[in-house]
Design a protein around this motif. Structure first.
Motif, mmCIF file in Angstrom:
data_model
loop_
_atom_site.group_PDB
_atom_site.id
_atom_site.type_symbol
_atom_site.label_atom_id
_atom_site.label_comp_id
_atom_site.label_asym_id
_atom_site.label_seq_id
_atom_site.Cartn_x
_atom_site.Cartn_y
_atom_site.Cartn_z
ATOM 1 N N TYR A 72 6.388 7.856 2.196
ATOM 2 C CA TYR A 72 7.170 8.569 3.197
ATOM 3 C C TYR A 72 8.559 8.717 2.592
ATOM 4 O O TYR A 72 9.240 7.721 2.325
ATOM 5 C CB TYR A 72 7.241 7.788 4.508
ATOM 6 N N LEU A 73 8.973 9.954 2.358
ATOM 7 C CA LEU A 73 10.247 10.223 1.672
ATOM 8 C C LEU A 73 11.229 10.873 2.631
ATOM 9 O O LEU A 73 10.923 11.888 3.259
ATOM 10 C CB LEU A 73 10.002 11.150 0.477
ATOM 11 N N ASP A 107 0.808 -1.214 0.000
ATOM 12 C CA ASP A 107 0.000 0.000 0.000
ATOM 13 C C ASP A 107 0.843 1.267 0.000
ATOM 14 O O ASP A 107 0.435 2.290 -0.545
ATOM 15 C CB ASP A 107 -0.892 0.040 1.242
ATOM 16 N N ALA A 108 1.992 1.212 0.662
ATOM 17 C CA ALA A 108 2.791 2.421 0.875
ATOM 18 C C ALA A 108 4.265 2.058 0.933
ATOM 19 O O ALA A 108 4.623 0.923 1.254
ATOM 20 C CB ALA A 108 2.358 3.098 2.175
ATOM 21 N N VAL A 109 5.109 3.040 0.619
ATOM 22 C CA VAL A 109 6.552 2.807 0.650
ATOM 23 C C VAL A 109 7.256 3.897 1.440
ATOM 24 O O VAL A 109 6.803 5.047 1.490
ATOM 25 C CB VAL A 109 7.154 2.731 -0.773
ATOM 26 N N GLY A 143 -2.735 12.319 -6.120
ATOM 27 C CA GLY A 143 -3.647 12.276 -4.985
ATOM 28 C C GLY A 143 -3.200 11.352 -3.871
ATOM 29 O O GLY A 143 -3.953 11.082 -2.928
ATOM 30 N N ARG A 144 -1.958 10.867 -3.925
ATOM 31 C CA ARG A 144 -1.471 9.958 -2.888
ATOM 32 C C ARG A 144 -1.071 10.737 -1.629
ATOM 33 O O ARG A 144 -0.796 11.936 -1.670
ATOM 34 C CB ARG A 144 -0.258 9.148 -3.367
ATOM 35 N N ILE A 145 -1.023 10.043 -0.507
ATOM 36 C CA ILE A 145 -0.543 10.625 0.742
ATOM 37 C C ILE A 145 0.977 10.673 0.703
ATOM 38 O O ILE A 145 1.640 9.679 0.389
ATOM 39 C CB ILE A 145 -1.020 9.797 1.949
ATOM 40 N N PHE A 146 1.534 11.832 1.025
ATOM 41 C CA PHE A 146 2.983 12.032 1.001
ATOM 42 C C PHE A 146 3.410 12.718 2.290
ATOM 43 O O PHE A 146 2.797 13.692 2.718
ATOM 44 C CB PHE A 146 3.361 12.913 -0.192
ATOM 45 N N GLN A 147 4.474 12.192 2.886
ATOM 46 C CA GLN A 147 5.084 12.811 4.058
ATOM 47 C C GLN A 147 6.586 12.879 3.830
ATOM 48 O O GLN A 147 7.209 11.878 3.466
ATOM 49 C CB GLN A 147 4.790 11.984 5.317
#
Length: 435
Positions: free
Chosen positions: A143-144, A117-119, A166-170
């Motif tokens: 998460y970068l 789902d997320a990286v 439209g993805r969640i980014f932190q």
């Protein structure tokens, strides 16, 4: 997967990014609900070195709603070490032998895994933007690790790609989730030190190094792919990362892969400064400064420096590694200084200097005893940076540091780096808001 040359890797990466952009985003397998296995956020990590092992993986695996299921690195030894680290953690946690982590040597393969789902992207700086673009185009939340990019232009491309997806980014600016940095920004923005005039940003330094001879490329490292879009240079261990252990990697001190402390710690402190200045979505209109650079040796990032920048609101920012490590806000009625602590640079990493530096100080102690009233400015509150990212994935609400904020902090750092090189004043003007 067959080992590709650097040119093939970059070329096919660009094609893969275009191809994935033509398909709708992958819907995450983890939807709301308490943390049943089918509802957990499945996470893959890209880059399994020092920052991943010591910070990012522990930052997410402590949460029940998260499950690390894949690791990726261009060094196959690090892939195996990453798998072992995560499997051993879950074995201890569950009391059962755990072998549920898949390893990859190409992040594009990891991104094809629909169970993910997320990286978390914890690669060297020069791979940050492209890996992030690939991830959001593949429908993954990201998460970068900071800084957001190696150059201003690729950072802008990254921010636009995240917005479009439209993805969640932190971004990994975890000072946003530290109470003293939030409180300092709130005090400044609520006028506790009067009108803000000057912000001082102090960074750690970086030692230079010796010349290093060419070495054979280890069979376990895809060095061509590791170089990415940067020029081809001979392999030597101190240019990349240690082949034994996970000490601070040498690429951090090579301008080809990162700008040095101006982006390494500057991405943290300048972001915190922007928070207090209320300039999170803009940048300086003028900038000038100078720096000393090594004249020999492998490591060539800046040494002692001082740069200054002027913002449209009249506030001046001064950045130097000869200032105390942290951010000092100076106004017409006093000052506030905020920091994680005092740090000094060593051959391996910046480490705490046991000098008893307080995390928050002011010209008058009454300033930091002040309470922010209900009708005053209250900033986004996060108590844990990785936890805030996971919460945002579940709720689809914006996290504390979005891609645009991440890019503006990084682009400002890079402007300071550019002025170190030019050694003259640069007039950016209102157009800087579009950088």
């Amino acid at each position: 997967m067959k080992k590709l040359s650097r040119r093939q890797f970059i070329g096919s990466s660009a094609k893969a990014g275009l191809a994935t952009a033509l398909f709708p985003a992958i819907v995450p397998a983890s939807v709301f609900g308490k943390y049943a296995p089918s509802n957990r956020i499945n996470i893959g990590t890209i880059g399994t070195g020092r920052i991943s092992r010591g910070h990012d993986l522990p930052g997410v695996w402590k949460y029940e709603q998260a499950q690390v299921i894949a690791v990726c690195d261009l060094d196959t030894h690090r892939v195996e070490a990453g798998k072992q680290l995560v499997n051993e953690y879950y074995s201890r946690k569950t009391g059962k032998t755990w072998d549920g982590v898949k390893g990859y040597s190409d992040h594009r393969e990891l991104l094809l895994n629909k169970d993910i789902d997320a990286v978390i992207i914890s690669t060297p700086d020069h791979w940050h933007a492209l890996a992030c673009i690939h991830a959001v185009q593949a429908g993954k939340d990201v998460y970068l690790q900071k800084p957001a990019s190696l150059t201003i232009s690729e950072g802008r491309t990254m921010a636009e790609a995240v917005k479009k997806s439209g993805r969640i980014f932190q971004i990994g600016s975890q000072q946003r989730s530290s109470p003293q940095f939030r409180y300092a920004a709130e005090l400044v923005r609520n006028g506790r030190i009067g009108d803000l005039t000057t912000v001082y940003v102090g960074l750690p330094g970086d030692p230079s190094g010796d010349e290093e001879k060419e070495m054979p490329v280890p069979a376990n490292l895809n060095y061509d792919a590791w170089l990415g879009s940067t020029p081809k240079v001979y392999y030597t261990e101190k240019r990349v990362h240690p082949q034994t252990g996970f000490d601070r990697p040498g690429w951090l001190r090579c301008e080809q892969f990162g700008a040095g402390m101006i982006t390494g710690w500057g991405a943290h402190h300048i972001d915190s400064a922007h928070w207090g200045m209320n300039t999170e979505y803009t940048g300086p209109i003028e900038i000038w400064g100078h720096a000393d650079f090594p004249t020999h040796g492998l490591w060539d990032v800046h040494g002692i420096f001082r740069t200054e920048a002027l913002y449209a609101n009249g506030v001046k920012m001064i950045v130097s590694n000869e200032l105390p490590n942290g951010v000092k806000f100076e106004g017409t009625k006093g000052w506030i200084f905020v920091t994680r602590g005092d740090y000094r640079a060593t051959a391996s990493d910046p480490v705490p200097d046991a000098s008893g530096v307080k995390p928050l100080e002011a010209s008058d102690p009454a300033i930091i005893r002040s309470e922010i009233g209900p009708n005053e400015i209250h900033l986004y509150k996060s108590d844990d940076h990785h936890g805030n990212w996971l919460e945002s994935i579940a709720t689809r609400k914006a996290p504390i540091t979005n891609a645009e904020i991440a890019h503006r902090a990084c682009s400002t750092c890079l402007l300071h780096h550019i002025t170190m090189k030019l050694k003259r004043k640069t007039i950016l003007g209102p157009g800087s808001r579009k950088i």
